[in-house]
Motif scaffolding. Structure first.
Motif, short mmCIF file in Angstrom:
data_model
loop_
_atom_site.label_atom_id
_atom_site.label_comp_id
_atom_site.label_asym_id
_atom_site.label_seq_id
_atom_site.Cartn_x
_atom_site.Cartn_y
_atom_site.Cartn_z
N ASN A 85 0.83 -1.20 0.00
CA ASN A 85 0.00 0.00 0.00
C ASN A 85 0.87 1.26 0.00
O ASN A 85 0.70 2.16 -0.82
CB ASN A 85 -0.93 -0.05 1.22
CG ASN A 85 -1.61 1.29 1.49
OD1 ASN A 85 -1.49 1.85 2.57
ND2 ASN A 85 -2.32 1.81 0.51
N LYS A 123 -5.35 0.24 -0.13
CA LYS A 123 -5.56 -0.93 0.73
C LYS A 123 -6.84 -1.67 0.37
O LYS A 123 -6.91 -2.90 0.46
CB LYS A 123 -5.61 -0.47 2.20
CG LYS A 123 -5.46 -1.58 3.20
CD LYS A 123 -5.33 -1.00 4.60
CE LYS A 123 -5.38 -2.10 5.65
NZ LYS A 123 -5.40 -1.54 7.02
N LYS A 124 -7.85 -0.95 -0.07
CA LYS A 124 -9.12 -1.63 -0.39
C LYS A 124 -8.98 -2.55 -1.60
O LYS A 124 -9.86 -3.37 -1.87
CB LYS A 124 -10.24 -0.61 -0.63
CG LYS A 124 -10.14 0.11 -1.94
CD LYS A 124 -11.48 0.70 -2.37
CE LYS A 124 -11.33 1.14 -3.80
NZ LYS A 124 -12.28 1.74 -4.52
N GLU A 125 -7.90 -2.40 -2.37
CA GLU A 125 -7.67 -3.30 -3.51
C GLU A 125 -6.78 -4.49 -3.16
O GLU A 125 -6.63 -5.42 -3.93
CB GLU A 125 -7.01 -2.53 -4.66
CG GLU A 125 -7.84 -1.39 -5.20
CD GLU A 125 -9.01 -1.90 -6.06
OE1 GLU A 125 -8.98 -3.07 -6.44
OE2 GLU A 125 -9.92 -1.11 -6.31
N VAL A 144 -6.83 -7.26 -1.37
CA VAL A 144 -7.77 -8.10 -0.63
C VAL A 144 -7.57 -9.60 -0.87
O VAL A 144 -8.33 -10.41 -0.34
CB VAL A 144 -9.22 -7.72 -0.98
CG1 VAL A 144 -9.49 -6.27 -0.57
CG2 VAL A 144 -9.51 -7.92 -2.47
N THR A 168 -9.67 -7.29 6.44
CA THR A 168 -9.70 -6.56 5.17
C THR A 168 -9.57 -7.47 3.95
O THR A 168 -9.61 -6.99 2.82
CB THR A 168 -8.56 -5.53 5.10
OG1 THR A 168 -7.31 -6.21 5.18
CG2 THR A 168 -8.67 -4.52 6.24
N LYS A 171 -10.68 -10.35 1.26
CA LYS A 171 -11.90 -10.91 0.70
C LYS A 171 -11.73 -12.37 0.31
O LYS A 171 -12.68 -13.13 0.30
CB LYS A 171 -12.29 -10.16 -0.59
CG LYS A 171 -12.96 -8.84 -0.37
CD LYS A 171 -13.44 -8.27 -1.71
CE LYS A 171 -13.87 -6.82 -1.54
NZ LYS A 171 -13.84 -6.08 -2.82
N ASP A 224 -6.25 4.72 1.83
CA ASP A 224 -6.69 3.32 1.87
C ASP A 224 -7.76 3.03 0.82
O ASP A 224 -7.78 1.97 0.21
CB ASP A 224 -7.25 2.97 3.25
CG ASP A 224 -6.14 2.79 4.28
OD1 ASP A 224 -4.95 2.85 3.89
OD2 ASP A 224 -6.47 2.60 5.46
N ALA A 225 -8.65 4.00 0.64
CA ALA A 225 -9.77 3.79 -0.28
C ALA A 225 -9.45 4.25 -1.69
O ALA A 225 -10.34 4.24 -2.56
CB ALA A 225 -11.01 4.52 0.24
#
Ligand SMILES: [Zn+2]
Length: 480
Positions: A147, A154-156, A158, A180, A182, A409-410
């Motif tokens: 990141n 960060k949201k990617e 996963v 965090t 998926k 992060d987003a």
């Protein structure tokens, strides 16, 4: 700098080849104790393991999804292999092939990861130091460093794959506890009887051939993307990763292509469960294995030239499609498969984002910093300023003096791009995909491709429909 980076990277070749042992021969069938309650386990949060496509669709009506995944460090040694495999390949909807990179951060050159992310590929986590059954800090540290120094929101970040595909209840718990992630993708399965990705609400649906599933293995909401093993044309088992030569022989290019085509047909003519080409780029270096790179390229291009319903997608795209599964025809416009490639044109300004913004053939020229830590045997470049030491588990986010801003992060809203020099999101133009394949006939049936793009374009597409698809994709590209 180049010389230092190259010599450092060459030193790293030996360990990366050792690491290529993961994914050896395994036999992994269905777990007889698996029971999933499909009345309560429903999308988007829960999904029962199945060999049938999602949404009640028939196998013949959906695309064949292919995943190309790379494990381990990304650096200058393996980059030519990566670029050869991911470059100049286009899916039916006009978007470039998207691969998934499970990156271990030791020996990784972060800026090169950023360029892959900017070209629409998925960056996923493979620990900092490539250890089996990793601690939470090994996982979190890699996610944090990717990141901060590769600029991936960060949201990617996963996805996770266990080094050596070696896991247990504790390591899965460590992954899940971070909250965090998926999906996880370390469980090989037999190609016959292969299943689609599913969530681990009711534990593993396949036997745990490469790890240990003892204990409570229910991880609600965490997807498992199984890795279909490859089998030889005679039906015997090959590997899940880096296909092997028959025992006692050397793999020829034609043998490897034949093997891959055989496995493709198993999936394509069967339930169209996703097929993976799981590799370590180091094993495809022409100096190490002369035939692999040629064979992989030939196979990938063969699928795209001959099958207008084949999509090479990232793992995240695959899961997004499953949560909004559509027929092959409707998948042309499915936002799950839209281009992830980053915006480029910045009014002739180069920002440090892993992308050639100006279009002059130079990526981030003059903006990337070279960071060298000889005592740690760590060398990398980055757009985010050199930290006081290389990130590792003793300090996953070392101090730094640079004022360049870490990507939020987003990420940036509305398709914006992060400019670390100004610590702001900026709005850049995006390239519009050009539909490659004429898939839809006037009667709405799928036309199999036979002789490449020219042959398919003769199959009767309505121009208005295609224009609408291009427009939809352009909009989708802005939204995703
Ligand atoms: Zn690995």
């Amino acid at each position: 700098m180049v010389k230092t980076m190259l010599s450092a990277a060459l030193m790293l070749l030996a360990p990366s080849l050792v690491l290529a042992q993961e994914g050896s021969l395994t036999s992994a069938g269905i777990n007889p104790n698996y029971k999933c309650d499909s009345s309560t386990c429903t999308l988007p949060k829960c999904y029962c393991a199945s060999n049938k496509p999602p949404n009640g669709l028939s196998p013949q009506s959906i695309p064949q999804f292919m995943t190309l995944t790379f494990d381990d460090a990304v650096n200058s040694v393996v980059e030519p292999v990566i670029q050869s495999l991911v470059g100049n390949k286009t899916n039916p909807n006009g978007c470039p092939l998207a691969a998934t990179f499970f990156v271990s951060t030791q020996y990784t050159d972060y800026w090169r990861v950023q360029t892959l992310y900017g070209n629409g590929h998925e960056i996923a986590v493979h620990t900092m130091n490539h250890v089996a059954r990793p601690s939470a800090i090994e996982i979190q540290g890699a996610q944090t460093a990717l990141n901060q120094y590769a600029g991936v929101p960060k949201k990617e970040l996963v996805g996770f794959r266990h080094p050596f595909l070696d896991y247990n209840q504790q390591s899965f718990q460590n992954l899940a506890s971070l909250g965090t992630f998926k999906y996880e993708s370390s469980m090989p399965m037999d190609p016959k009887g292969a299943i689609w990705p599913y969530t681990l609400d009711f534990g593993p649906a396949i036997s745990c051939a490469t790890g240990d599933c003892t204990g409570n293995f229910n991880f609600p909401g965490l997807w498992s993307i199984p890795m279909a093993n490859l089998e030889n044309p005679d039906g015997s088992l090959n590997a899940s990763m880096d296909p092997n030569a028959p025992i006692g022989s050397t793999l020829s290019k034609d043998q490897l292509v034949t093997l891959l085509k055989h496995n493709f047909q198993l999936h394509y003519t069967g339930n169209r469960t996703p097929m993976g080409l799981f590799i370590h780029a180091s094993t495809a270096l022409p100096s190490i294995e002369p035939v692999r790179l040629t064979a992989y390229n030939e196979f990938i291009q063969w699928t795209l030239d001959n099958y207008p319903d084949v999509y090479w997608v990232s793992n995240q795209q695959l899961l997004a499609w499953m949560q909004n599964a559509t027929s092959t025809a409707d998948s042309l416009r499915n936002p799950a498969l839209s281009c992830k490639i980053a915006a480029r044109d910045a009014s002739n300004i180069e920002i440090c984002d892993g992308v050639d913004n100006k279009g002059d053939g130079q990526i981030d020229s003059g903006l990337v910093e070279s960071c060298q830590y000889p005592t740690q045997n760590a060398y990398f470049s980055t757009c985010f300023g050199c930290p006081s030491k290389a990130p590792n588990i003793s300090d996953i986010s070392p101090s730094r003096t640079s004022t360049r801003g870490f990507v939020p992060d987003a990420g940036c809203p509305n398709g914006g791009t992060w400019n670390p020099l100004t610590s702001q999101c900026v709005s850049l133009k995006r390239p519009s995909p050009v539909i490659k394949v004429a898939l839809q006939t006037a009667t709405g049936t799928t036309t199999p491709g036979k002789s490449g793009a020219a042959g398919r374009l003769a199959s009767g597409v309505t121009v208005g429909y295609m224009s609408a698809v291009v427009a939809a994709l352009a909009v989708a590209a802005l939204a995703f």
